[in-house]
Motif scaffolding. Structure first.
Motif, short mmCIF file in Angstrom:
data_model
loop_
_atom_site.label_atom_id
_atom_site.label_comp_id
_atom_site.label_asym_id
_atom_site.label_seq_id
_atom_site.Cartn_x
_atom_site.Cartn_y
_atom_site.Cartn_z
N GLN A 39 0.68 -1.18 0.01
CA GLN A 39 -0.02 -0.03 -0.07
C GLN A 39 0.75 1.24 -0.03
OE1 GLN A 39 -3.33 0.57 -0.44
NE2 GLN A 39 -3.11 2.53 -0.17
N ASP B 235 0.74 4.34 0.83
CA ASP B 235 0.75 5.61 1.67
C ASP B 235 0.90 4.97 3.28
OD1 ASP B 235 -1.86 4.38 1.75
OD2 ASP B 235 -3.01 6.01 2.06
N SER B 236 0.32 3.70 3.56
CA SER B 236 0.73 3.28 4.76
C SER B 236 2.06 2.43 4.76
CB SER B 236 -0.23 2.20 5.33
OG SER B 236 -0.55 1.32 4.52
N ARG B 237 2.58 1.74 3.73
CA ARG B 237 3.48 1.27 3.52
C ARG B 237 3.32 -0.34 3.96
NH1 ARG B 237 6.46 4.41 0.50
NH2 ARG B 237 7.40 6.33 1.17
N GLU B 238 2.23 -0.68 4.14
CA GLU B 238 1.69 -2.15 4.59
C GLU B 238 1.86 -3.12 3.44
OE1 GLU B 238 -2.28 -4.65 6.32
OE2 GLU B 238 -2.31 -2.57 5.21
#
Length: 123
Positions: A26, A28-31
């Motif tokens: 992801q 923006d969250s870096r997940e």
């Protein structure tokens, strides 16, 4: 560095099966959402069409996340690792990333590893 699509494809290091692991994250969250595989054509499509395309090792065909489920992945960025043998694709994930319906594939089977720590320095 030449960033034309042919130059990028020439830099990619595909494994003996002609595949490149692609970590999907992801943006923006870096997940970390999932891991898939791409051959040269899937990589080309991903980098030129704005949607993530994979090569299905089991079905032996191309597939785009969301074409049947509606859970789509829109490309927001991409980078090779230092050896160009793994790809990181940053996406805007719409809906679940995992085929099980879970948000991320790594939500499905969490493990309970022993946590490491840095050894204390000797005095």
């Amino acid at each position: 560095m030449d960033t034309t699509i042919d130059a990028v494809l020439a830099r990619a290091t595909f494994n003996s099966d002609g595949l490149l692991p692609a970590i999907i994250q992801q943006w923006d969250s870096r997940e970390v959402l999932m891991l898939g595989y791409m051959d040269e054509e899937a990589l080309r499509r991903t980098l030129t069409e704005g949607r993530v395309t994979f090569w299905s090792r089991s079905r032996r065909e191309y597939w785009r996340k969301g074409d049947t489920s509606g859970h789509r992945q829109y490309v927001r960025g991409a980078a090779f690792d230092c050896d160009a043998d793994t790809l990181l694709v940053q996406v805007e994930q719409i809906g679940a990333a995992c085929h099980t319906g879970a948000h991320a594939c790594f939500d499905v089977d969490p493990l309970d590893p022993v946590l490491g720590s840095e050894p204390e320095a000797a005095s």
